[in-house]
Design a protein around this motif. Structure first.
Motif, PDB file in Angstrom:
ATOM      1  N   MET A  85     -16.957 -50.162 -18.622  1.00  0.00           N
ATOM      2  CA  MET A  85     -16.670 -51.564 -18.345  1.00  0.00           C
ATOM      3  C   MET A  85     -17.931 -52.297 -17.910  1.00  0.00           C
ATOM      4  O   MET A  85     -18.164 -53.445 -18.278  1.00  0.00           O
ATOM      5  CB  MET A  85     -15.617 -51.691 -17.242  1.00  0.00           C
ATOM      6  CG  MET A  85     -14.175 -51.660 -17.720  1.00  0.00           C
ATOM      7  SD  MET A  85     -13.864 -52.868 -19.023  1.00  0.00           S
ATOM      8  CE  MET A  85     -14.621 -54.319 -18.323  1.00  0.00           C
ATOM      9  N   ARG A  86     -18.721 -51.596 -17.133  1.00  0.00           N
ATOM     10  CA  ARG A  86     -19.954 -52.213 -16.663  1.00  0.00           C
ATOM     11  C   ARG A  86     -20.860 -52.539 -17.853  1.00  0.00           C
ATOM     12  O   ARG A  86     -21.433 -53.629 -17.940  1.00  0.00           O
ATOM     13  CB  ARG A  86     -20.665 -51.268 -15.697  1.00  0.00           C
ATOM     14  CG  ARG A  86     -21.565 -51.977 -14.725  1.00  0.00           C
ATOM     15  CD  ARG A  86     -21.994 -51.055 -13.585  1.00  0.00           C
ATOM     16  NE  ARG A  86     -22.485 -51.837 -12.452  1.00  0.00           N
ATOM     17  CZ  ARG A  86     -23.643 -52.499 -12.465  1.00  0.00           C
ATOM     18  NH1 ARG A  86     -24.386 -52.472 -13.549  1.00  0.00           N
ATOM     19  NH2 ARG A  86     -24.017 -53.212 -11.420  1.00  0.00           N
ATOM     20  N   HIS A 139      -3.159 -56.208 -15.482  1.00  0.00           N
ATOM     21  CA  HIS A 139      -3.739 -56.987 -14.392  1.00  0.00           C
ATOM     22  C   HIS A 139      -5.257 -56.939 -14.434  1.00  0.00           C
ATOM     23  O   HIS A 139      -5.940 -57.936 -14.173  1.00  0.00           O
ATOM     24  CB  HIS A 139      -3.228 -56.456 -13.048  1.00  0.00           C
ATOM     25  CG  HIS A 139      -1.750 -56.381 -12.971  1.00  0.00           C
ATOM     26  ND1 HIS A 139      -1.080 -55.425 -12.262  1.00  0.00           N
ATOM     27  CD2 HIS A 139      -0.789 -57.148 -13.557  1.00  0.00           C
ATOM     28  CE1 HIS A 139       0.231 -55.596 -12.402  1.00  0.00           C
ATOM     29  NE2 HIS A 139       0.417 -56.638 -13.187  1.00  0.00           N
ATOM     30  N   ALA A 140      -5.766 -55.786 -14.779  1.00  0.00           N
ATOM     31  CA  ALA A 140      -7.215 -55.638 -14.836  1.00  0.00           C
ATOM     32  C   ALA A 140      -7.810 -56.595 -15.864  1.00  0.00           C
ATOM     33  O   ALA A 140      -8.851 -57.225 -15.629  1.00  0.00           O
ATOM     34  CB  ALA A 140      -7.583 -54.200 -15.176  1.00  0.00           C
ATOM     35  N   VAL A 141      -7.136 -56.721 -17.007  1.00  0.00           N
ATOM     36  CA  VAL A 141      -7.642 -57.637 -18.033  1.00  0.00           C
ATOM     37  C   VAL A 141      -7.698 -59.060 -17.494  1.00  0.00           C
ATOM     38  O   VAL A 141      -8.663 -59.788 -17.727  1.00  0.00           O
ATOM     39  CB  VAL A 141      -6.759 -57.583 -19.300  1.00  0.00           C
ATOM     40  CG1 VAL A 141      -7.098 -58.736 -20.224  1.00  0.00           C
ATOM     41  CG2 VAL A 141      -6.956 -56.268 -20.019  1.00  0.00           C
ATOM     42  N   HIS A 142      -6.682 -59.439 -16.752  1.00  0.00           N
ATOM     43  CA  HIS A 142      -6.690 -60.789 -16.189  1.00  0.00           C
ATOM     44  C   HIS A 142      -7.878 -60.975 -15.252  1.00  0.00           C
ATOM     45  O   HIS A 142      -8.607 -61.969 -15.325  1.00  0.00           O
ATOM     46  CB  HIS A 142      -5.388 -61.053 -15.434  1.00  0.00           C
ATOM     47  CG  HIS A 142      -4.286 -61.524 -16.327  1.00  0.00           C
ATOM     48  ND1 HIS A 142      -4.077 -62.843 -16.618  1.00  0.00           N
ATOM     49  CD2 HIS A 142      -3.351 -60.844 -17.012  1.00  0.00           C
ATOM     50  CE1 HIS A 142      -3.045 -62.960 -17.441  1.00  0.00           C
ATOM     51  NE2 HIS A 142      -2.583 -61.757 -17.688  1.00  0.00           N
ATOM     52  N   VAL A 143      -8.065 -60.011 -14.356  1.00  0.00           N
ATOM     53  CA  VAL A 143      -9.131 -60.149 -13.377  1.00  0.00           C
ATOM     54  C   VAL A 143     -10.502 -60.127 -14.048  1.00  0.00           C
ATOM     55  O   VAL A 143     -11.360 -60.962 -13.758  1.00  0.00           O
ATOM     56  CB  VAL A 143      -9.055 -59.021 -12.329  1.00  0.00           C
ATOM     57  CG1 VAL A 143     -10.262 -59.071 -11.420  1.00  0.00           C
ATOM     58  CG2 VAL A 143      -7.781 -59.152 -11.521  1.00  0.00           C
ATOM     59  N   LEU A 144     -10.672 -59.189 -14.952  1.00  0.00           N
ATOM     60  CA  LEU A 144     -11.968 -59.070 -15.613  1.00  0.00           C
ATOM     61  C   LEU A 144     -12.226 -60.253 -16.526  1.00  0.00           C
ATOM     62  O   LEU A 144     -13.315 -60.816 -16.554  1.00  0.00           O
ATOM     63  CB  LEU A 144     -12.012 -57.788 -16.446  1.00  0.00           C
ATOM     64  CG  LEU A 144     -12.078 -56.485 -15.656  1.00  0.00           C
ATOM     65  CD1 LEU A 144     -11.730 -55.312 -16.555  1.00  0.00           C
ATOM     66  CD2 LEU A 144     -13.487 -56.310 -15.080  1.00  0.00           C
ATOM     67  N   SER A 146     -11.309 -63.524 -16.878  1.00  0.00           N
ATOM     68  CA  SER A 146     -11.710 -64.884 -16.574  1.00  0.00           C
ATOM     69  C   SER A 146     -13.082 -64.960 -15.935  1.00  0.00           C
ATOM     70  O   SER A 146     -13.889 -65.793 -16.277  1.00  0.00           O
ATOM     71  CB  SER A 146     -10.673 -65.538 -15.677  1.00  0.00           C
ATOM     72  OG  SER A 146     -10.618 -64.862 -14.448  1.00  0.00           O
ATOM     73  N   ARG A 147     -13.347 -64.056 -15.000  1.00  0.00           N
ATOM     74  CA  ARG A 147     -14.625 -64.206 -14.332  1.00  0.00           C
ATOM     75  C   ARG A 147     -15.736 -63.370 -14.964  1.00  0.00           C
ATOM     76  O   ARG A 147     -16.801 -63.856 -15.291  1.00  0.00           O
ATOM     77  CB  ARG A 147     -14.529 -63.807 -12.858  1.00  0.00           C
ATOM     78  CG  ARG A 147     -15.917 -63.688 -12.242  1.00  0.00           C
ATOM     79  CD  ARG A 147     -15.938 -63.645 -10.750  1.00  0.00           C
ATOM     80  NE  ARG A 147     -17.304 -63.475 -10.296  1.00  0.00           N
ATOM     81  CZ  ARG A 147     -18.154 -64.441 -10.129  1.00  0.00           C
ATOM     82  NH1 ARG A 147     -17.797 -65.670 -10.389  1.00  0.00           N
ATOM     83  NH2 ARG A 147     -19.389 -64.204  -9.733  1.00  0.00           N
ATOM     84  N   ILE A 148     -15.461 -62.098 -15.140  1.00  0.00           N
ATOM     85  CA  ILE A 148     -16.530 -61.175 -15.500  1.00  0.00           C
ATOM     86  C   ILE A 148     -16.930 -61.280 -16.958  1.00  0.00           C
ATOM     87  O   ILE A 148     -18.110 -61.375 -17.297  1.00  0.00           O
ATOM     88  CB  ILE A 148     -16.102 -59.728 -15.190  1.00  0.00           C
ATOM     89  CG1 ILE A 148     -15.684 -59.605 -13.729  1.00  0.00           C
ATOM     90  CG2 ILE A 148     -17.226 -58.772 -15.509  1.00  0.00           C
ATOM     91  CD1 ILE A 148     -16.783 -59.894 -12.755  1.00  0.00           C
ATOM     92  N   LEU A 149     -15.939 -61.261 -17.829  1.00  0.00           N
ATOM     93  CA  LEU A 149     -16.270 -61.203 -19.245  1.00  0.00           C
ATOM     94  C   LEU A 149     -16.388 -62.584 -19.868  1.00  0.00           C
ATOM     95  O   LEU A 149     -16.975 -62.740 -20.916  1.00  0.00           O
ATOM     96  CB  LEU A 149     -15.218 -60.371 -19.978  1.00  0.00           C
ATOM     97  CG  LEU A 149     -15.217 -58.906 -19.524  1.00  0.00           C
ATOM     98  CD1 LEU A 149     -14.017 -58.179 -20.113  1.00  0.00           C
ATOM     99  CD2 LEU A 149     -16.503 -58.222 -19.938  1.00  0.00           C
ATOM    100  N   GLY A 150     -15.812 -63.559 -19.221  1.00  0.00           N
ATOM    101  CA  GLY A 150     -15.933 -64.907 -19.767  1.00  0.00           C
ATOM    102  C   GLY A 150     -15.018 -65.155 -20.938  1.00  0.00           C
ATOM    103  O   GLY A 150     -15.187 -66.116 -21.665  1.00  0.00           O
ATOM    104  N   PHE A 151     -14.039 -64.281 -21.136  1.00  0.00           N
ATOM    105  CA  PHE A 151     -13.046 -64.640 -22.137  1.00  0.00           C
ATOM    106  C   PHE A 151     -11.664 -64.376 -21.567  1.00  0.00           C
ATOM    107  O   PHE A 151     -11.524 -64.048 -20.402  1.00  0.00           O
ATOM    108  CB  PHE A 151     -13.256 -63.919 -23.467  1.00  0.00           C
ATOM    109  CG  PHE A 151     -13.425 -62.445 -23.392  1.00  0.00           C
ATOM    110  CD1 PHE A 151     -14.671 -61.880 -23.572  1.00  0.00           C
ATOM    111  CD2 PHE A 151     -12.360 -61.612 -23.157  1.00  0.00           C
ATOM    112  CE1 PHE A 151     -14.844 -60.518 -23.518  1.00  0.00           C
ATOM    113  CE2 PHE A 151     -12.520 -60.238 -23.119  1.00  0.00           C
ATOM    114  CZ  PHE A 151     -13.769 -59.688 -23.294  1.00  0.00           C
TER     115      PHE A 151
ATOM    116  N   LEU B 212     -14.669 -53.971 -10.029  1.00  0.00           N
ATOM    117  CA  LEU B 212     -14.477 -52.607 -10.538  1.00  0.00           C
ATOM    118  C   LEU B 212     -13.979 -51.683  -9.432  1.00  0.00           C
ATOM    119  O   LEU B 212     -13.050 -50.890  -9.639  1.00  0.00           O
ATOM    120  CB  LEU B 212     -15.785 -52.077 -11.138  1.00  0.00           C
ATOM    121  CG  LEU B 212     -16.241 -52.779 -12.428  1.00  0.00           C
ATOM    122  CD1 LEU B 212     -17.527 -52.163 -12.959  1.00  0.00           C
ATOM    123  CD2 LEU B 212     -15.152 -52.727 -13.487  1.00  0.00           C
ATOM    124  N   ASP B 213     -14.585 -51.792  -8.258  1.00  0.00           N
ATOM    125  CA  ASP B 213     -14.114 -50.998  -7.115  1.00  0.00           C
ATOM    126  C   ASP B 213     -12.641 -51.259  -6.850  1.00  0.00           C
ATOM    127  O   ASP B 213     -11.837 -50.341  -6.719  1.00  0.00           O
ATOM    128  CB  ASP B 213     -14.899 -51.370  -5.843  1.00  0.00           C
ATOM    129  CG  ASP B 213     -16.237 -50.670  -5.774  1.00  0.00           C
ATOM    130  OD1 ASP B 213     -16.617 -50.032  -6.783  1.00  0.00           O
ATOM    131  OD2 ASP B 213     -16.894 -50.760  -4.727  1.00  0.00           O
TER     132      ASP B 213
END
Lengths: 224, 224
Positions: A85-86, A139-144, A146-151, B212-213
DNA sequence: AACATAGCCCTACGCCGTAAACTCGTCAAG
DNA sequence: CTTGACGAGTTTACGGCGTAGGGCTATGTT
């Protein structure tokens, strides 16, 4: 007799070429610079010619965004889901830095193109392989997203919001055929939430608590 | 002789009235519906009259956004910083749900109005009172801002990016006078990062690792 | 009474997205 | 060799946009 200049140097237009030009133009001068006349000028063509290859302006912008998302390179994901993921997040970030106009546009539109679906698929596969349940992955997809992946602005919004007659599950599966993990999620998401989509309130609080927990753990850290 | 209809029922225009009309119009028909002609129509006035009270269209949109942010109600914050942040986040969310057009617009613009600065100030105070160091609070604002609260695109961007002649610290303090915690942060942020602003890369990875944590900790949870 | 000012209107310009009708080169069928 | 269809690109036109510039009128000040 030789071809005239017009005939020779005008390769036929195509959706591809239009979208590429749109991305380049936005990179150079911002999304607002994208207009049909300007794009035509850029392509050596009258504005209206573009309509042969594209539905309308929204189609151009959506297409340009999806082209950018498609630039995110994907190696074979690492075994360790966090590392995978990183890596994906950093790849996404470097692409977004090349196209600084893109994130803001992605947030505006709820349209999900094939490249974006592909990335969501990848994220879901990484998570499921890492031991996440479907719900946790959701839930992880939602969190990742919007902020992290930008999509992501979840792809099931339509079925969720509309609340009209929902297509039967197998139709959903067929629409998401090339994206098995997404399809799995789409079907799973229909069983629980009252409307069959995502529970936005829940997703919001899930992300909020996750962030608050994480911040608490790092509260006293002073290093920059 | 009686006043004509025009004279009587036309309360004088004002920035306030224009912005309120803009927010209402956007609520009803989306941001795209905001145009000067339309706004004038809404206010019973010719489009150009609006320019007496407003710089240009961007000023209207920025003002409308700040008005929305200003709607976020703030009670006396709880002692527990997590509870306080949670309350603020939920208040922000409920406002954004009333004005669904707002979050997307906020992301687009990097303009930070007084209401927004006020909210950032509040967040910083909650965090510092909760035992956060300046640095930790800084990172927390970044993480919270973009996803959870729906505002922030850090306010020091200008000084950070420009990298030209920076104003002296006391000038920064004066500009942020009504926002002591923001001012404190603004000054602190100048000491470390190579450019004197935020280290975007660091903020990104900080948020990424935090997420991620948190996800890892919730990996196996199955409940929705 | 003379003038200044605030508040609003009018006109005009150059953009925009796009509907509709046109031109023109290519190519297959007769 | 003619004919006709067709696809790509052009032309024209319409209504809407932001906003520069100037003009009008009612009010307030002196």
């Amino acid at each position: 007799m030789v071809d005239s200049v017009e005939t020779r140097e005008r390769r036929p237009l195509s959706r591809e070429r239009v979208l590429r030009a749109a991305v380049e133009l936005a990179d150079r001068e911002g999304v607002e610079a994208i207009s049909l006349r300007r794009l035509g000028q850029e392509l050596g063509v009258e504005a209206m010619a573009i309509y042969r290859h594209v539905r309308d302006k929204d189609d151009i912008v959506d297409g340009a965004v999806d082209a950018v998302v498609g630039e995110i390179e994907v190696g074979e994901p690492s075994e360790d889901w966090q590392a995978a993921m990183r890596a994906l997040a950093m790849a996404a970030r470097s692409v977004m830095l090349r196209h600084r106009w893109a994130p803001a546009v992605i947030v505006t539109r709820q349209n999900v193109g094939p490249a974006m679906l592909g990335q969501i698929e990848r994220v879901l596969q990484i998570l499921r392989r890492g031991g996440f349940t479907i719900d946790a992955a959701h839930h992880a997809v939602h969190v990742l997203g919007s902020r992290i992946l930008g999509f992501t602005q979840d792809p099931f919004n339509d079925s969720a919001q509309a609340s009209g007659p929902q297509p039967p599950p197998d139709e959903v599966v067929r629409a998401f055929a090339p994206y098995p993990a997404v399809a799995e999620l789409a079907v799973a998401a229909r069983h629980d939430g009252a409307l069959g989509g995502c529970d936005d309130d829940f997703e919001f609080e899930f992300g909020l608590d996750l962030v608050l927990d994480g911040l608490d753990r790092r509260r006293a850290s002073a290093s920059d």
